[in-house]
Motif scaffolding. Sequence first.
Motif, short mmCIF file in Angstrom:
data_model
loop_
_atom_site.label_atom_id
_atom_site.label_comp_id
_atom_site.label_asym_id
_atom_site.label_seq_id
_atom_site.Cartn_x
_atom_site.Cartn_y
_atom_site.Cartn_z
N PRO A 25 5.16 -2.51 5.04
CA PRO A 25 5.66 -1.27 5.65
C PRO A 25 6.07 -0.24 4.60
CG PRO A 25 7.35 -2.97 5.69
CD PRO A 25 6.11 -3.63 5.18
N ARG A 26 6.02 1.03 5.01
CA ARG A 26 6.42 2.10 4.09
C ARG A 26 7.90 1.93 3.72
NH1 ARG A 26 2.90 4.42 7.74
NH2 ARG A 26 1.12 5.54 6.81
N PRO B 153 10.62 -5.36 8.33
CA PRO B 153 12.10 -5.40 8.32
C PRO B 153 12.70 -6.37 9.34
CG PRO B 153 11.40 -3.59 9.67
CD PRO B 153 10.14 -4.25 9.21
N ALA B 154 11.89 -7.15 10.06
CA ALA B 154 12.42 -7.96 11.15
C ALA B 154 13.55 -8.88 10.69
CB ALA B 154 11.30 -8.78 11.78
N GLU B 155 13.32 -9.60 9.59
CA GLU B 155 14.36 -10.48 9.07
C GLU B 155 15.25 -9.78 8.04
OE1 GLU B 155 13.51 -14.75 8.20
OE2 GLU B 155 11.43 -14.10 8.46
N THR B 156 14.63 -8.94 7.23
CA THR B 156 15.38 -8.28 6.16
C THR B 156 14.91 -6.84 6.01
OG1 THR B 156 15.72 -10.33 4.92
CG2 THR B 156 15.89 -8.26 3.69
N ALA B 157 15.83 -5.91 6.13
CA ALA B 157 15.53 -4.50 5.88
C ALA B 157 15.65 -4.24 4.38
CB ALA B 157 16.49 -3.61 6.65
N VAL B 158 14.77 -3.37 3.86
CA VAL B 158 14.76 -3.08 2.43
C VAL B 158 14.84 -1.57 2.21
CG1 VAL B 158 13.47 -3.29 0.26
CG2 VAL B 158 13.34 -5.12 1.97
N VAL B 159 15.74 -1.17 1.30
CA VAL B 159 15.88 0.25 0.95
C VAL B 159 15.87 0.36 -0.57
CG1 VAL B 159 17.35 2.30 1.05
CG2 VAL B 159 17.25 0.74 3.01
N GLY B 160 15.10 1.33 -1.09
CA GLY B 160 15.08 1.60 -2.52
C GLY B 160 15.77 2.92 -2.83
N ALA B 161 15.40 3.52 -3.96
CA ALA B 161 15.93 4.84 -4.33
C ALA B 161 14.95 5.48 -5.31
CB ALA B 161 17.31 4.72 -4.97
#
Length: 342
Positions: free
Chosen positions: A296-297, A277-285
């Motif tokens: 990463p998890r 996530p250093a440059e871009t954080a990612v979230v799903g659903a």
Amino acid sequence: MSQLPEQSARTSVPTSADVARAAGVSRATVSYVLNDNTTVRISDATRRRVREAASGLGYVPHAAARSLRAGHSRMVLLPAAHLPAVPLQQRFFTDLQSDLRRLDYTVVQYGSAGLDADEAVRAWAELRPVAVVAPGGVRLTPQGISVLTRSGAKAVITLGPQPVEGAHALVLDQRGVGAGAVRHLLARGRRRIGVVMPQEAGLALFSEPRLAGALHAAETSATGARIQPLPLRYEESSAAELAARWRALGLDSVFAYDDEYAMLLMRALQDAGVEVPAETAVVGAGDLMLGRLLRPRLSTVRMELATAQPPAEMIDRLVRHPGGAPERHDLLRAETVARESS
């Protein structure tokens, strides 16, 4: 020239009179037993004898005849939605059908391909269902609801993002999913947030409300955060193209619609050298197991369906006590699960 052998005489269909003779009881007793009528006292031994006779003869009650006697059917109609598979909704309908059967309802799924909204409603009404549960993606209008109720439907229920005037509503408000994801990213200090908009047919019913929730969360946060919709096909080439121009977009995070799109995009970002996530954080659903196995998890929005009363019991109550004001029940609960990708 050879000929097919003549059809032998038809085997007669067993009737309730046949069951009554085999069990040594009246036809009324057969009806009481096989319809689970508990208002009349019948001994356990007699009930067992009737059921054994019916089973031995292969007798099945005639649903249409029973409906005529009762003035309505025990059929709950589930019109088929022309949507991609959505696990949460599939699980809901599987559980609903099982619970309705336990309450002695006959559940019928009806495909409406090739029919417009008015034609579909007339086709459903011809079956004289006692209740209709219409999922999102099936067009249902106030006029259509009126046609169904005039044909004998005691309860018309919609399942989708928004209620329909005149119908009871089980609301799956997707806005909370997008809002929860964006609030989580804002709490992590992210301010330039992309929101993936799948380009596959049928998913706009879910993606557009999620985008609306994301926009509302950003606008009410007083952080100056901006939201950028990101069209994406569920293809590696589409994800790679988006990842290749990621830095030019200036985004520091993304809510990727669901876990599958999140995993697709996250791998493409990593292949393009964008650190997560250093440059871009990612979230799903959706909280898929596979998302927990990634590195990463994957952070996600967990979704659950919950009501104060089980949906099958609610439908049974509405059928037994029709005529009340339309009810609204919010089904969807969303909870953000923070992991390593954000």
